[in-house]
Design a protein around this motif. Structure first.
Motif, PDB file in Angstrom:
ATOM      1  N   ILE A  96      40.905  30.578  42.130  1.00 47.52           N
ATOM      2  CA  ILE A  96      41.224  29.703  43.197  1.00 47.52           C
ATOM      3  C   ILE A  96      41.393  30.344  44.300  1.00 47.52           C
ATOM      4  CG2 ILE A  96      43.061  27.779  43.965  1.00 47.52           C
ATOM      5  CD1 ILE A  96      43.735  27.404  40.752  1.00 47.52           C
ATOM      6  N   PRO A  97      40.409  30.745  45.321  1.00 51.37           N
ATOM      7  CA  PRO A  97      40.345  31.037  46.400  1.00 51.37           C
ATOM      8  C   PRO A  97      40.763  30.174  47.359  1.00 51.37           C
ATOM      9  CG  PRO A  97      38.028  30.840  46.177  1.00 51.37           C
ATOM     10  CD  PRO A  97      38.999  30.249  44.798  1.00 51.37           C
ATOM     11  N   ARG A  98      41.234  30.641  48.510  1.00 47.65           N
ATOM     12  CA  ARG A  98      41.806  30.003  49.837  1.00 47.65           C
ATOM     13  C   ARG A  98      40.489  30.061  50.496  1.00 47.65           C
ATOM     14  NH1 ARG A  98      46.336  30.264  54.372  1.00 47.65           N
ATOM     15  NH2 ARG A  98      45.594  28.442  55.352  1.00 47.65           N
ATOM     16  N   ILE A  99      39.778  28.761  50.918  1.00 54.10           N
ATOM     17  CA  ILE A  99      38.466  28.835  51.822  1.00 54.10           C
ATOM     18  C   ILE A  99      38.872  28.531  53.147  1.00 54.10           C
ATOM     19  CG2 ILE A  99      36.265  27.776  52.093  1.00 54.10           C
ATOM     20  CD1 ILE A  99      36.603  29.349  49.244  1.00 54.10           C
ATOM     21  N   LEU A 100      38.292  29.552  53.781  1.00 53.57           N
ATOM     22  CA  LEU A 100      38.461  29.359  55.406  1.00 53.57           C
ATOM     23  C   LEU A 100      37.068  29.441  55.993  1.00 53.57           C
ATOM     24  CD1 LEU A 100      41.529  32.263  55.584  1.00 53.57           C
ATOM     25  CD2 LEU A 100      41.755  29.527  55.634  1.00 53.57           C
ATOM     26  N   GLY A 101      36.528  28.231  56.359  1.00 50.35           N
ATOM     27  CA  GLY A 101      35.104  28.347  56.480  1.00 50.35           C
ATOM     28  C   GLY A 101      34.283  28.819  55.649  1.00 50.35           C
ATOM     29  N   ASP A 102      33.432  29.862  55.793  1.00 49.59           N
ATOM     30  CA  ASP A 102      32.693  30.672  54.863  1.00 49.59           C
ATOM     31  C   ASP A 102      33.234  31.874  54.321  1.00 49.59           C
ATOM     32  OD1 ASP A 102      30.676  28.430  54.721  1.00 49.59           O
ATOM     33  OD2 ASP A 102      29.773  29.365  56.511  1.00 49.59           O
ATOM     34  N   THR A 103      34.750  31.909  54.733  1.00 51.47           N
ATOM     35  CA  THR A 103      35.259  33.233  53.985  1.00 51.47           C
ATOM     36  C   THR A 103      36.409  32.665  52.954  1.00 51.47           C
ATOM     37  OG1 THR A 103      35.213  34.362  56.066  1.00 51.47           O
ATOM     38  CG2 THR A 103      36.949  34.959  54.572  1.00 51.47           C
ATOM     39  N   ALA A 104      36.332  33.490  51.971  1.00 52.58           N
ATOM     40  CA  ALA A 104      37.201  33.205  50.671  1.00 52.58           C
ATOM     41  C   ALA A 104      38.400  34.272  50.824  1.00 52.58           C
ATOM     42  CB  ALA A 104      36.307  33.155  49.205  1.00 52.58           C
ATOM     43  N   ALA A 105      39.415  33.635  50.805  1.00 55.61           N
ATOM     44  CA  ALA A 105      40.718  34.552  50.874  1.00 55.61           C
ATOM     45  C   ALA A 105      41.198  34.704  49.438  1.00 55.61           C
ATOM     46  CB  ALA A 105      41.660  34.044  51.868  1.00 55.61           C
ATOM     47  N   PHE A 106      41.758  35.661  49.229  1.00 59.35           N
ATOM     48  CA  PHE A 106      42.551  35.917  47.645  1.00 59.35           C
ATOM     49  C   PHE A 106      43.977  36.339  48.051  1.00 59.35           C
ATOM     50  CE2 PHE A 106      38.116  36.219  47.106  1.00 59.35           C
ATOM     51  CZ  PHE A 106      37.954  35.437  45.966  1.00 59.35           C
ATOM     52  N   CYS A 107      44.624  35.697  47.383  1.00 57.99           N
ATOM     53  CA  CYS A 107      46.177  36.060  47.712  1.00 57.99           C
ATOM     54  C   CYS A 107      46.950  35.920  46.161  1.00 57.99           C
ATOM     55  CB  CYS A 107      46.968  35.028  48.481  1.00 57.99           C
ATOM     56  SG  CYS A 107      45.902  34.971  50.162  1.00 57.99           S
ATOM     57  N   PRO A 108      46.622  36.988  45.236  1.00 55.83           N
ATOM     58  CA  PRO A 108      47.050  36.755  44.057  1.00 55.83           C
ATOM     59  C   PRO A 108      48.695  37.082  43.942  1.00 55.83           C
ATOM     60  CG  PRO A 108      46.056  38.957  44.255  1.00 55.83           C
ATOM     61  CD  PRO A 108      45.599  38.186  45.705  1.00 55.83           C
ATOM     62  N   PRO A 109      49.147  36.752  42.690  1.00 56.27           N
ATOM     63  CA  PRO A 109      50.802  37.185  42.735  1.00 56.27           C
ATOM     64  C   PRO A 109      50.674  38.469  42.563  1.00 56.27           C
ATOM     65  CG  PRO A 109      49.850  36.250  40.535  1.00 56.27           C
ATOM     66  CD  PRO A 109      48.579  36.034  41.725  1.00 56.27           C
ATOM     67  N   LEU A 110      52.091  38.884  42.700  1.00 57.01           N
ATOM     68  CA  LEU A 110      52.311  40.143  42.679  1.00 57.01           C
ATOM     69  C   LEU A 110      52.403  40.744  41.602  1.00 57.01           C
ATOM     70  CD1 LEU A 110      55.426  40.322  45.316  1.00 57.01           C
ATOM     71  CD2 LEU A 110      52.953  41.157  45.915  1.00 57.01           C
ATOM     72  N   ILE A 111      52.678  39.933  40.440  1.00 55.90           N
ATOM     73  CA  ILE A 111      52.606  40.642  39.166  1.00 55.90           C
ATOM     74  C   ILE A 111      51.183  40.654  38.612  1.00 55.90           C
ATOM     75  CG2 ILE A 111      54.721  39.772  38.603  1.00 55.90           C
ATOM     76  CD1 ILE A 111      53.625  37.383  37.050  1.00 55.90           C
ATOM     77  N   ILE A 112      50.009  40.408  39.322  1.00 52.51           N
ATOM     78  CA  ILE A 112      48.912  40.647  38.686  1.00 52.51           C
ATOM     79  C   ILE A 112      48.425  42.074  38.291  1.00 52.51           C
ATOM     80  CG2 ILE A 112      47.665  40.869  40.988  1.00 52.51           C
ATOM     81  CD1 ILE A 112      45.432  39.072  39.791  1.00 52.51           C
ATOM     82  N   SER A 113      47.735  42.261  37.073  1.00 52.86           N
ATOM     83  CA  SER A 113      47.310  43.478  36.638  1.00 52.86           C
ATOM     84  C   SER A 113      46.032  43.804  37.297  1.00 52.86           C
ATOM     85  CB  SER A 113      47.325  43.461  35.054  1.00 52.86           C
ATOM     86  OG  SER A 113      46.187  42.823  34.630  1.00 52.86           O
ATOM     87  N   GLU A 114      45.645  45.084  37.083  1.00 49.66           N
ATOM     88  CA  GLU A 114      44.451  45.544  37.511  1.00 49.66           C
ATOM     89  C   GLU A 114      43.179  44.935  36.743  1.00 49.66           C
ATOM     90  OE1 GLU A 114      42.010  49.810  38.239  1.00 49.66           O
ATOM     91  OE2 GLU A 114      44.229  49.900  37.993  1.00 49.66           O
ATOM     92  N   SER A 115      43.579  44.779  35.453  1.00 53.91           N
ATOM     93  CA  SER A 115      42.152  44.012  34.677  1.00 53.91           C
ATOM     94  C   SER A 115      42.315  42.634  35.284  1.00 53.91           C
ATOM     95  CB  SER A 115      42.751  43.969  33.308  1.00 53.91           C
ATOM     96  OG  SER A 115      43.780  43.474  32.973  1.00 53.91           O
ATOM     97  N   GLU A 116      43.251  41.877  35.457  1.00 56.81           N
ATOM     98  CA  GLU A 116      43.107  40.629  36.021  1.00 56.81           C
ATOM     99  C   GLU A 116      42.510  40.535  37.504  1.00 56.81           C
ATOM    100  OE1 GLU A 116      47.135  38.512  34.042  1.00 56.81           O
ATOM    101  OE2 GLU A 116      47.529  39.906  35.499  1.00 56.81           O
TER     102      GLU A 116
END
Length: 91
Positions: free
Chosen positions: A53-73
């Motif tokens: 679920i990226p945040r789409i800003l025009g033709d840019t996908a922004a990623f703001c994952p939770p602080l608890i996300i792991s490197e593998s995730e």
């Protein structure tokens, strides 16, 4: 192939856990798609179908994952995003 090597990616940037991936019509010149936003919207819809679920800003996908996300995730998130990068067919 890394995300930055993909022919639709003009720039991949990030700071901490925030990231943005700019999709362009021409990688060499970084020429944007015309009209702007349709490819981003299409890619975002495809991502949503595959659990990203990226945040789409025009033709840019922004990623703001939770602080608890792991490197593998994070790796999985970008692998799923990379797999959804296609341009819509015209005509």
């Amino acid at each position: 192939m890394t995300l930055g090597d993909h022919p639709l990616i003009g720039e991949a940037r990030g700071a901490g856990l925030l990231g943005g991936v700019e999709m362009v019509a021409d990688k060499a010149s970084r020429r944007p798609f015309i009209p702007a936003g349709l490819v981003g919207e299409y890619c975002g819809a495809r991502c949503n179908l595959h659990g990203v679920i990226p945040r789409i800003l025009g033709d840019t996908a922004a990623f703001c994952p939770p602080l608890i996300i792991s490197e593998s995730e994070i790796d999985e998130m970008f692998a799923r995003f990379h797999g959804r990068l296609t341009t819509p067919r015209h005509g």
